[in-house]
Design a protein around this motif. Structure first.
Motif, mmCIF file in Angstrom:
data_model
loop_
_atom_site.group_PDB
_atom_site.id
_atom_site.type_symbol
_atom_site.label_atom_id
_atom_site.label_comp_id
_atom_site.label_asym_id
_atom_site.label_seq_id
_atom_site.Cartn_x
_atom_site.Cartn_y
_atom_site.Cartn_z
ATOM 1 N N LEU A 133 1.472 8.361 -0.161
ATOM 2 C CA LEU A 133 2.830 8.001 -0.540
ATOM 3 C C LEU A 133 3.441 9.186 -1.268
ATOM 4 N N ILE A 134 4.646 9.584 -0.846
ATOM 5 C CA ILE A 134 5.358 10.707 -1.462
ATOM 6 C C ILE A 134 6.637 10.173 -2.078
ATOM 7 N N PHE A 135 6.791 10.380 -3.373
ATOM 8 C CA PHE A 135 7.931 9.842 -4.099
ATOM 9 C C PHE A 135 8.913 10.947 -4.462
ATOM 10 N N ASP A 136 10.179 10.740 -4.125
ATOM 11 C CA ASP A 136 11.238 11.488 -4.781
ATOM 12 C C ASP A 136 11.181 11.111 -6.265
ATOM 13 N N MET A 137 11.798 11.909 -7.124
ATOM 14 C CA MET A 137 11.702 11.620 -8.554
ATOM 15 C C MET A 137 12.966 10.950 -9.095
ATOM 16 N N ALA A 154 -5.145 2.569 -6.364
ATOM 17 C CA ALA A 154 -6.330 1.719 -6.345
ATOM 18 C C ALA A 154 -6.764 1.377 -4.925
ATOM 19 N N ARG A 155 -5.836 1.433 -3.991
ATOM 20 C CA ARG A 155 -6.158 1.167 -2.588
ATOM 21 C C ARG A 155 -6.664 2.418 -1.879
ATOM 22 N N GLY A 156 -6.763 3.537 -2.589
ATOM 23 C CA GLY A 156 -7.266 4.774 -2.002
ATOM 24 C C GLY A 156 -6.197 5.672 -1.437
ATOM 25 N N LEU A 157 -4.924 5.373 -1.680
ATOM 26 C CA LEU A 157 -3.832 6.197 -1.182
ATOM 27 C C LEU A 157 -3.622 7.420 -2.066
ATOM 28 N N HIS A 158 -3.290 8.550 -1.445
ATOM 29 C CA HIS A 158 -2.894 9.737 -2.175
ATOM 30 C C HIS A 158 -1.463 9.566 -2.678
ATOM 31 N N ILE A 159 -1.168 10.140 -3.839
ATOM 32 C CA ILE A 159 0.161 10.044 -4.437
ATOM 33 C C ILE A 159 0.699 11.452 -4.671
ATOM 34 N N PRO A 200 -3.473 7.752 -13.920
ATOM 35 C CA PRO A 200 -3.207 9.170 -14.090
ATOM 36 C C PRO A 200 -1.914 9.579 -13.386
ATOM 37 N N LEU A 201 -1.383 10.701 -13.766
ATOM 38 C CA LEU A 201 -0.169 11.211 -13.151
ATOM 39 C C LEU A 201 -0.484 11.806 -11.781
ATOM 40 N N PRO A 202 0.501 11.884 -10.897
ATOM 41 C CA PRO A 202 0.266 12.521 -9.598
ATOM 42 C C PRO A 202 -0.223 13.958 -9.772
ATOM 43 N N THR A 203 -1.190 14.339 -8.971
ATOM 44 C CA THR A 203 -1.748 15.686 -9.073
ATOM 45 C C THR A 203 -0.961 16.706 -8.262
#
Length: 223
Positions: free
Chosen positions: A5-9, A100-105, A127-130
């Motif tokens: 999942l890729i989030f705009d800020m 928690a579902r194993g998705l990258h953020i 934790p914050l996105p890496t």
């Protein structure tokens, strides 16, 4: 299968767009520029700071001069938003559930490293996105897909396996050009504004997505 999942800020993770709008007005007043705010926001939301400043001043200028204006504007923004900082409703809980579902953020934003650090310092997400790619890394702003593609590259995930979460039409278009799925977050735009053949859903906030079991419907948990 969706892997990242890729989030705009701004306007997606954090409810910052009113403060950004106000900061443009303050900057314009300081420099004697009359601003048609709705038109400026339409043209600039999702673009990098350098691109926005050149649009505002309606002239080309050296990077050093433009960066000075970017610094001034974003300092105003952070001063305005800090006392009333708020995430878009349900964002942290949604992101934590996805992790928690194993998705990258990842985060793909036109904001610079200072605004990213400011948002991270105030968010309750742990934790914050890496991975975060900002608008000060030399990549073209949205609707060009470069920022989202770089996030996917750093995450090691193919674009087709990513979902972008965006509040702005230029960002929704950038996701399409990147070959990614998208979700419209309606903190400032209608479902019609954020529509497209690649758009999986539209919601006013992340609480709605959680209540509608978005993650369960679009991802199989890695057990």
């Amino acid at each position: 299968m969706i892997q990242a999942l890729i989030f705009d800020m701004d306007g997606t993770m954090v409810d910052s767009m009113p403060s950004h709008a106000e900061s443009w007005l303050v900057l314009g007043q300081r420099h004697g520029i009359r601003i048609d705010l709705p038109e400026l926001m339409r043209r600039t939301t999702g673009r990098t700071g350098l691109e926005c400043i050149r649009i505002l001043f309606e002239r080309d200028m050296a990077d050093a001069e433009a960066l000075a204006y970017v610094h001034e504007k974003e300092t105003i923004y952070r001063e305005l938003f800090a006392p009333k900082f708020a995430e878009v409703q349900g964002f942290s809980a949604f992101a934590e559930a996805a992790r928690a579902r194993g998705l990258h953020i990842g985060v793909g934003t036109a904001g610079d490293k200072h605004n990213i650090a400011f948002a991270y310092a105030n968010l309750k997400l742990r934790p914050l996105p890496t991975v975060a790619v900002g608008g000060d890394e030399g990549l073209p702003g949205k609707p060009e897909p470069a920022i989202f593609l770089e996030v996917a590259r750093r995450l090691g995930v193919a674009p087709a396996h990513c979902i972008v979460f965006e509040d702005a039409p230029l960002g929704i278009e950038a996701a399409r050009r990147a070959g990614m799925h998208a979700v419209g977050i309606g903190s400032g735009h209608s479902a019609e504004d954020l529509a497209g053949p690649h758009v999986l859903a539209y919601a006013r906030n992340f609480t709605e997505l959680t209540d509608n079991n978005f993650l369960e419907r679009h991802h199989v948990a890695k057990l």
